[in-house]
Scaffold this motif. Sequence first.
Motif, short mmCIF file in Angstrom:
data_model
loop_
_atom_site.label_atom_id
_atom_site.label_comp_id
_atom_site.label_asym_id
_atom_site.label_seq_id
_atom_site.Cartn_x
_atom_site.Cartn_y
_atom_site.Cartn_z
N HIS A 176 0.85 -1.19 0.00
CA HIS A 176 0.00 0.00 0.00
C HIS A 176 0.89 1.24 0.00
CE1 HIS A 176 -0.24 -0.45 4.74
NE2 HIS A 176 0.97 -0.61 4.27
N SER A 178 0.65 3.54 2.24
CA SER A 178 0.75 4.05 3.61
C SER A 178 2.19 4.22 4.14
CB SER A 178 -0.07 3.17 4.56
OG SER A 178 -1.41 3.09 4.11
N GLN A 181 3.46 7.68 4.45
CA GLN A 181 3.12 8.44 5.66
C GLN A 181 4.31 8.44 6.61
OE1 GLN A 181 -0.32 7.50 8.01
NE2 GLN A 181 -1.50 6.73 6.27
N ARG A 202 0.07 -6.69 -4.74
CA ARG A 202 -0.47 -7.75 -3.89
C ARG A 202 -0.66 -9.01 -4.72
NH1 ARG A 202 -5.06 -4.52 -0.39
NH2 ARG A 202 -3.65 -2.78 0.05
N GLN A 215 -2.55 3.26 -5.80
CA GLN A 215 -3.27 3.85 -4.67
C GLN A 215 -2.87 5.31 -4.53
OE1 GLN A 215 -2.37 1.67 -1.07
NE2 GLN A 215 -4.20 0.41 -1.31
N GLU A 217 -2.51 8.00 -1.17
CA GLU A 217 -2.56 8.14 0.28
C GLU A 217 -2.68 9.62 0.58
OE1 GLU A 217 -2.05 5.25 1.71
OE2 GLU A 217 -2.07 5.83 3.82
N PHE A 258 -3.51 1.42 11.69
CA PHE A 258 -2.76 2.69 11.78
C PHE A 258 -3.65 3.90 12.03
CE2 PHE A 258 -4.04 2.59 7.40
CZ PHE A 258 -3.78 1.28 7.00
N THR A 259 -4.96 3.70 12.21
CA THR A 259 -5.83 4.83 12.54
C THR A 259 -6.74 4.46 13.72
OG1 THR A 259 -7.25 4.03 10.75
CG2 THR A 259 -5.97 6.00 10.29
N GLY A 295 -10.63 4.41 2.60
CA GLY A 295 -10.37 4.07 3.98
C GLY A 295 -9.77 5.30 4.63
N SER A 296 -10.08 5.53 5.92
CA SER A 296 -9.55 6.75 6.53
C SER A 296 -9.59 6.66 8.05
CB SER A 296 -10.39 7.95 6.09
OG SER A 296 -11.68 7.84 6.65
N ALA A 318 -5.58 10.49 8.09
CA ALA A 318 -5.01 9.85 6.91
C ALA A 318 -6.15 9.22 6.12
CB ALA A 318 -4.01 8.78 7.32
N PHE A 319 -5.89 9.04 4.84
CA PHE A 319 -6.87 8.31 4.02
C PHE A 319 -6.15 7.63 2.88
CE2 PHE A 319 -6.74 11.37 0.60
CZ PHE A 319 -6.48 12.58 1.21
#
Length: 366
Positions: A176, A178, A181, A202, A215, A217, A258-259, A295-296, A318-319
């Motif tokens: 991903h 992420s 971040q 993946r 993706q 982010e 992570f959120t 997703g967020s 984050a999203f």
Amino acid sequence: MTTDLDQLRTDLLGSIEAAAGLDAVEAVRVQALGKQGVVTGLLKTLGGMSPEARQVEGPRIHALREAVTEALAARKAGLEKAALDARLASETIDMTLPVDGVPAGSVHPVSQVMDELAEIFADLGFAVATGPEIEDDWHNFTALNIPETHPARAMHDTFYFPREEDGSQKYLLRTHTSPVQIRTMVQDKPPIRIIAPGRVYRSDSDATHTPMFHQIEGLVIDKGITLGHLKWTLETFLKAFFERDDIVLRLRPSYFPFTEPSAEVDVGFTWQNGKRVIGGDPRKSDNGGWMEVLGSGMVHRKVIESCGLDPNEWQGFAFGTGVDRLAMLKYGMDDLRAFFDGDLRWLRHYGFSALDIPTLSGGVGA
Ligand code: DAH
């Protein structure tokens, strides 16, 4: 001799000055400095002179040669510049015209959507950040608070590189965006506002999953950031992206390591000719429903701590979402695999002109 040399000089410099083109300049050069040229002839006479005569005539003849050489070069440069100026004044090129015989390329929908996203978020003050596609275990999982037991870490979901000598599996193809971040929080000082578009991998393959996909982010780290900021940002972005004011969001409680709290973001859609079209409020009509698009959540304290920041001082949201999926929703493709087949008919049909530059204020594709 004196008069002869002076006369010769005046004549030669006069013809150089009068030369109307490069051919004429060349003709004077041959006449003066060529093998049979007058100046060359004079230089040859030096050998037969007495030392006294040579001492007087030598410098004069050499000076004449130099003056003629310089005048030739100056005249040549002047004529060349005039020719170039004339060409520049008479020729114009329209760079926007199609080139005959060369097929026009087109921008792939994934690139187009990434450009649209970068433009929209740039208008909201976000910079674009990037990270490596070969990532290490710490950035991809550990620092994001993804536990050892999480399914994303399983061999059948992730492309790992061979084990290290100590038996650990350090490198993998990032699953991903992420980890960008983490890289951003480690490198930059808050406040932070970034988006990170890019390729992810993946071990998955069917009509809606390809082993490589894209993706984007988003990350905001600042003081006093709340879920309200998250919702406003996503709503503003989705309205600009789908070019509709009637976008309705629903934040559904969810879980990401992570959120905390985490939310899945749904948008309302309406059925139109058997297709789902983003927009409209499903609570007010039976002809539609909710579709998950992002997703967020609020960045987990542990993630902020992993990056060496104090979570009591800095908070954020984050999203993350799929770029290919956004492209499919906006432009109506239904098979993800076609995105990466390289079929020219598909590319011509779904491709974009390089001159379609989107902006938030101008409206995308306006
Ligand atoms: N990384 C998640 C995935 O690949 C997507 C995601 C969810 C990113 C929530 C986020 C987030 O930044 O807050 O499924």
